[in-house]
Design an enzyme around this catalytic site. Structure first.
Site, PDB file in Angstrom:
ATOM      1  CG  ASP A 105      -2.102   0.921   1.081  1.00 29.26           C
ATOM      2  OD1 ASP A 105      -2.331   1.403   0.131  1.00 29.26           O
ATOM      3  OD2 ASP A 105      -2.537   1.287   2.349  1.00 29.26           O
TER       4      ASP A 105
ATOM      5  CD  GLU B  69      -0.214   5.441  -3.925  1.00 34.01           C
ATOM      6  OE1 GLU B  69       0.068   5.631  -2.987  1.00 34.01           O
ATOM      7  OE2 GLU B  69      -1.184   4.253  -4.231  1.00 34.01           O
TER       8      GLU B  69
ATOM      9  CG  ASP C  52      -8.028   4.879   0.275  1.00 33.54           C
ATOM     10  OD1 ASP C  52      -8.122   3.392   0.293  1.00 33.54           O
ATOM     11  OD2 ASP C  52      -7.285   5.469   0.828  1.00 33.54           O
TER      12      ASP C  52
HETATM   13  C1  GLC Z   1      -4.972   3.291   2.763  1.00 36.59           C
HETATM   14  C2  GLC Z   1      -5.271   2.089   2.080  1.00 36.59           C
HETATM   15  C3  GLC Z   1      -6.506   1.218   2.685  1.00 36.59           C
HETATM   16  C4  GLC Z   1      -6.088   1.031   3.988  1.00 36.59           C
HETATM   17  C5  GLC Z   1      -5.615   2.252   4.866  1.00 36.59           C
HETATM   18  C6  GLC Z   1      -4.928   1.745   5.996  1.00 36.59           C
HETATM   19  O1  GLC Z   1      -5.791   4.321   2.683  1.00 36.59           O
HETATM   20  O2  GLC Z   1      -5.840   2.523   0.680  1.00 36.59           O
HETATM   21  O3  GLC Z   1      -7.008   0.275   1.958  1.00 36.59           O
HETATM   22  O4  GLC Z   1      -7.033   0.593   4.827  1.00 36.59           O
HETATM   23  O5  GLC Z   1      -4.642   2.939   4.144  1.00 36.59           O
HETATM   24  O6  GLC Z   1      -3.711   1.023   5.895  1.00 36.59           O
END
Ligand code: GLC
Length: 810
Positions: free
Chosen positions: A404, A407, A478
């Protein structure tokens, strides 16, 4: 007017004005095998034939740099070409294409062999530069449509829109937001019954214009680097995807468990809560294979650590879950907390693994753990260090890695331009490397985890770049718990499929906010037909487990997850196909019905195919009626077997308990009995549904152990299943591979074959009542009581022998 013409004249001859100039006239051409080496007044370039249908064009202002790509893994294949030179142009001809490169000024046009224009530079604009920004302008063809470009918002047809690629963190994004998290600079143009793909392989910020604010051209350009694109011709969209993935690679087989249902939330903790979720899934008989842990499992969000209070013994917990048939996936962020004594950070520093400013100090940005350093995944040192660290998860019993924030996302979202990256030994700035960071994180996670796990890892990522399919699945970040987001998600997954990424998912139910019961149910139904099905929701939102929306919702959702599990033989075979030809499991109708204008209409653009057989119409939860378009051919209602003639739109009454799904005539759909997780053996009979049609089809059935790599050494079971209405035959092809099928018997389930049509060869087909959904026990106010819950099928069972078997029917 005179002045205007003078300026145009300057531009055409390539002199340009100020900082704007085009490539200019060609001053010399050298033919080197399949390649033309070009000198122009203001640029240099190469045109290279990669195959009879793929041609690469490379241009730069001064000299061409190192020929390196993070996306492309395969070079040109030997192709017969004919070259013809005249004072005006050079023509390259392959078996499928004619490429005309005009000399004055440099201009490229691609034609079919019989002389129809597929794609050509816009006269007068061609390829040109504004300072270091390079753009190629293509003549906008009459009626031209544009599809693809990966994870992009907007409609299916992108004509009239412009897009930017700059991977960005987008919490709760709007449905028209651009750019999002990942970059796939590859689109498909369609006009006059022709199609082509353009893959612009440039990792800088790129911009695409499909006739936005102009009626003259489509264009693609970058903020730096070379003009470097691949033109891909193909008779069908599918051929173009296959050629594109021939360049950028294909996915490897995923572990079978990752096709099961995944339960997730931000965040499940402590261990007792994780176990409660697992137990409840089993108690309520909701089939599931995965539970995912979000950032709260870590000690103060420090990667590769566990919060020992919440999870005192991760390996023991994984083992308990494994005994119940669950696999654990954990989130990993690239940010490594800058904390003295934190071993991961210390080791990374020592290894020189982090990205740096030009003065050799580490770049630090803030993210979940506070100030962090970030691994340089674009170099061997950074990746090697990460690959070692990630091994820790293997010993903790983890099966999946969820990448995650890659980017890179940092608080402030303004990472400086002058941060430097290794770029495989040729240092490059953030501006050049930004869009390929996520891809390389996914790559390091995949490679590292695979080495340690010694079986197939599951890897998921938020950010990425072209070629991602080689390492990872992707989800669309998200989203919001809103109806438009469910539909946008469907389109984005289809766009990703067009960009060669077959393993895709979205946060089912929506990440931010709370869905209504109707939306939740619909989304879970639609999610059951997504390649990766994960329910996820943000911290401080309502729980998203199937029982959180009441008994009735749970029963409906259970029906669809169960259907997903029964369809596993179909889905897994489709994944196998993706490994062979790059075609996605979830397909826009534009893949097969490319020239049918109706499928692009906003009313129908969300309809999609799940493999070749199923067409899903994803209406939102609150609608009582839906307008559904049926492309040419006959379609079977999945639940009633009622046949609907294609080439028309119909208004269908909608009920919450049923998602409109139709089966294309002639389809073959292998299914199995219901299991609660993929580790459980289904019954010994593979059920092969065949839907009568005017034209038949062939299905490549594939099976293996679903976990390891022995299939690469021949341990698989593969056979074609063919339905041929012309010869009135069903043929089980000879078995290939050394893996024993888990099915002893193959039972054909015949739809639409009529009362009198019996399988010959001694045996007679019997009749059975089939119901795909268990009736929902509570009153469904939208349900149509008169609708039958099932239909009669004709069945006949044979043993699963290795040889070819021909079944004739009369
Ligand atoms: C980011 C991710 C999401 C995750 C959050 C906490 O927003 O896109 O899926 O739950 O971080 O880690």
């Amino acid at each position: 007017m005179r002045k205007y013409l003078f300026v145009i004249g300057l531009f055409l001859t390539g002199k340009g004005f100020g900082q704007v100039h085009s490539a200019g006239n060609i001053t010399s051409i050298k033919v080197q095998g399949q390649q033309l080496v070009l000198n122009m007044q203001h640029a240099v370039g190469e045109v290279t034939v990669y195959s009879p249908t793929v041609v690469r064009v490379r241009l730069d202002q001064r000299s061409l740099g190192r020929d390196f790509s993070y996306a492309v893994v395969n070079g040109p294949v030997a192709t017969h070409i004919a070259v013809n030179q005249t004072p005006e142009a050079v023509t390259l001809q392959t078996d499928s294409l004619k490429v005309v490169i005009s000399r004055k000024p440099f201009h490229v046009a691609f034609y079919t062999r019989d002389g129809r224009v597929i794609n050509e530079d816009e006269q007068g604009l061609n390829t040109s530069w504004v300072n270091s920004f390079v753009t190629t302008y293509k003549h906008l063809q009459e009626g031209e449509r544009f599809i693809g470009l990966g994870e992009k918002t907007g409609g299916l047809d992108k004509r009239g829109n412009g897009y930017t690629n700059w991977n960005s963190d987008n919490f709760g994004y709007r449905t028209d937001k651009d750019p999002l998290y990942a970059t796939f600079p590859f689109y498909i143009g369609i006009h006059h019954g022709l199609r082509y793909g353009i893959f612009f392989d440039n990792s800088w910020q790129t911009d695409f214009n499909f006739g936005a604010s102009t009626d003259r051209f489509s264009s693609f350009g970058a903020h730096g680097g070379e003009m470097n694109y691949y033109f891909i011709a193909g008779a069908q969209v599918a051929d173009i995807i296959t050629s594109y993935t021939g360049l950028t690679g294909r996915m490897k087989l995923p572990p079978l468990w990752s096709l099961g249902y995944q339960q997730n939330r931000y965040s499940y903790y402590p261990e007792t809560e994780v176990m409660r979720i697992a137990q409840t899934l089993r108690e309520k008989k909701i089939p599931a294979d995965g539970i995912t842990l979000d950032i709260h499992y870590m000690d103060k969000y420090k990667v590769f650590t566990w919060d020992k209070q919440r999870f005192p013994d991760p390996a023991a917990m994984s083992a308990k879950l494994a005994a119940m048939g669950f696999k654990l996936t954990v989130i990993v962020d690239p940010g490594v907390k800058r904390e003295e004594g934190y071993e991961v950070y210390e080791r990374g520093k020592k290894a020189g693994a982090f990205i740096k400013y030009p003065d050799s100090t580490d770049y630090n940005g803030q993210v979940w753990p506070g100030w962090c350093a970030f691994p340089d995944f674009t170099g061997v040192k950074g990746r090697a260090w990460w690959e070692k660290e990630i091994g820790k998860y293997a010993s903790d019993g983890i099966s999946g890695i969820w990448n995650d924030m890659n980017e890179i996302a940092t608080w402030g979202q303004k990472m400086p331009d002058n941060v430097l990256f290794n770029n495989e030994g040729e240092t490059a700035s953030h501006l050049q490397m930004h869009n390929v960071y996520g891809l390389n994180m996914a790559r390091a996670s995949f490679e590292g985890f695979r080495q340690h796990l010694k079986r197939r890892p599951f890897v998921l990522t938020r950010s990425g770049y072209a070629g991602l399919q080689r390492y990872s699945a992707i989800w669309t970040g998200d989203n919001r718990s809103e109806e438009d987001h469910m539909l946008l998600g469907v389109r984005m997954l289809c766009n990703l499929g067009l960009a060669g990424v077959p393993f895709t998912g979205m946060d089912v139910g929506g990440f931010t906010g709370n869905p209504s019961v109707g939306l939740y149910v619909r989304w879970m139904q639609v999610g059951s037909f997504n390649p990766y099905m994960r329910n996820h929701t943000a911290v401080n939102t309502k729980s998203g487990e199937p029982w959180a929306y009441g008994e009735q919702a749970m029963e409906i959702v259970r029906n669809y997850i169960a259907l997903r599990y029964r369809l596993l033989p179909y889905a897994y075979s489709n994944f196998y196909e993706a490994t062979q030809n790059g075609l996605p499991l979830m397909r826009t109708l534009a893949l097969d019905y490319t020239d049918d204008a109706a499928i692009y209409r906003p009313a129908f653009e969300n309809q999609f195919m799940y493999g070749r057989a199923f067409m899903v119409a994803p209406f939102t939860g609150s609608e009582g009626f839906g307008n559904i378009y049926f492309p040419a051919g006959n379609w079977y209602d999945l639940y009633t077997d009622k046949v609907i003639k294609g080439g028309q739109e119909l208004v269908a009454p909608l009920t919450m308990s049923k998602l409109p799904v139709y089966v294309r005539e002639g389809s073959i759909v292998p299914m199995q009995s219901l299991v609660q997780h993929t580790g459980e053996l289904p019954s010994d009979t593979l059920l092969v549904h065949v839907y009568a049609g005017t034209s038949g089809s062939s299905f490549l059935y594939y099976e293996d152990d679903g976990t390891g790599y022995n299939y690469e050494k021949g341990d698989y079971y593969r056979r074609s299943i063919t339905y041929d209405p012309a010869t009135r035959q069903l043929v089980l092809g000879k078995v290939q591979g050394n893996y024993p099928s888990k099915f002893k018997f193959i039972k054909f389930a015949l739809h639409g074959f009529g009362e009198n049509e019996l399988i010959a060869g001694g045996q007679k087909a019997g009749s059975e009542f089939e119901s795909l959904l268990t009736p929902v026990s509570k009153f469904d106010p939208q349900a149509d009581a008169s609708e039958p819950e099932g239909h009669i099928i004709r069945t006949i069972t044979v043993s699963n022998g290795a040889g070819e078997m021909v079944l004739k029917y009369q």
